[in-house]
Structure formats: C-alpha cells, structure tokens
Scaffold this motif. Structure first.
Motif, PDB file in Angstrom:
ATOM      1  N   PHE A 115      73.818  51.354  -2.426  1.00 37.31           N
ATOM      2  CA  PHE A 115      74.504  52.006  -1.060  1.00 37.31           C
ATOM      3  C   PHE A 115      75.721  52.066  -1.949  1.00 37.31           C
ATOM      4  CE2 PHE A 115      71.417  50.136   0.654  1.00 37.31           C
ATOM      5  CZ  PHE A 115      70.785  50.674   1.805  1.00 37.31           C
ATOM      6  N   TYR A 159      73.169  53.589   8.932  1.00 36.29           N
ATOM      7  CA  TYR A 159      72.598  54.772   8.374  1.00 36.29           C
ATOM      8  C   TYR A 159      72.059  55.504   9.579  1.00 36.29           C
ATOM      9  CZ  TYR A 159      74.530  54.662   3.764  1.00 36.29           C
ATOM     10  OH  TYR A 159      74.709  54.734   2.906  1.00 36.29           O
ATOM     11  N   GLU A 162      72.342  59.392   8.869  1.00 34.73           N
ATOM     12  CA  GLU A 162      72.946  59.811   7.352  1.00 34.73           C
ATOM     13  C   GLU A 162      71.479  59.625   7.113  1.00 34.73           C
ATOM     14  OE1 GLU A 162      75.739  58.351   4.405  1.00 34.73           O
ATOM     15  OE2 GLU A 162      76.297  58.138   6.100  1.00 34.73           O
ATOM     16  N   LEU A 210      68.994  57.463   3.904  1.00 38.18           N
ATOM     17  CA  LEU A 210      69.345  56.391   3.258  1.00 38.18           C
ATOM     18  C   LEU A 210      68.892  56.848   1.889  1.00 38.18           C
ATOM     19  CD1 LEU A 210      66.278  53.962   5.035  1.00 38.18           C
ATOM     20  CD2 LEU A 210      68.883  53.651   4.918  1.00 38.18           C
TER      21      LEU A 210
END
Length: 75
Positions: free
Chosen positions: A28, A58, A63, A65
C-alpha cells in the motif's frame, strides 16, 4: 474475515527509538509504518485492523486495491 480474501504482506519490526513494534504494509502506497504495538501479538492484532480499514477505504473510494506482492521460495 478479510485475511482469507486478500493476501498482503505485513511487516513487523522492533523500533528501539519508539520502544514498540512498528507495522507496515509495503503493497500500500503512503507512509512506511501504519500502526504499532507494545508486544508482537498486539502489533499483529493492530495490523489486521489497519489492513481491514485500508481495504474498506479503497472500496469506499472506488480505488482499485494494489496487487499483493508474491514471495517465491525455493526449497
């Protein structure tokens, strides 16, 4: 449980400076360390909670992952 669905690395490292175990998720982007614990077990528990929160954030934002890193070992 989220750990069964997503396979992300959780790095746990002792910090003399902070006098605790620091927890990070290399897959991340963003800050290197995301949480901590005074014991290794506490760091794992905190790490799982943070991973669940990251995935939820997320998903809420829409968004995608990040792809989990794959570690290959040779036997």
């Amino acid at each position: 449980m989220i750990m069964n669905k997503f396979k992300y690395q959780m790095v746990i490292q002792w910090s003399e400076e902070d006098n605790c175990f620091l927890v990070g998720f290399p897959d991340f982007p963003g800050q290197q360390w995301r949480t901590h614990g005074t014991t290794y077990e506490e760091a794992v528990t905190q790490g799982i909670e943070v991973l669940e929160s990251l995935v939820m954030a997320y998903e809420i934002s829409g968004e995608p992952l990040p792809k989990p890193s794959i570690v290959c070992t040779v036997v």
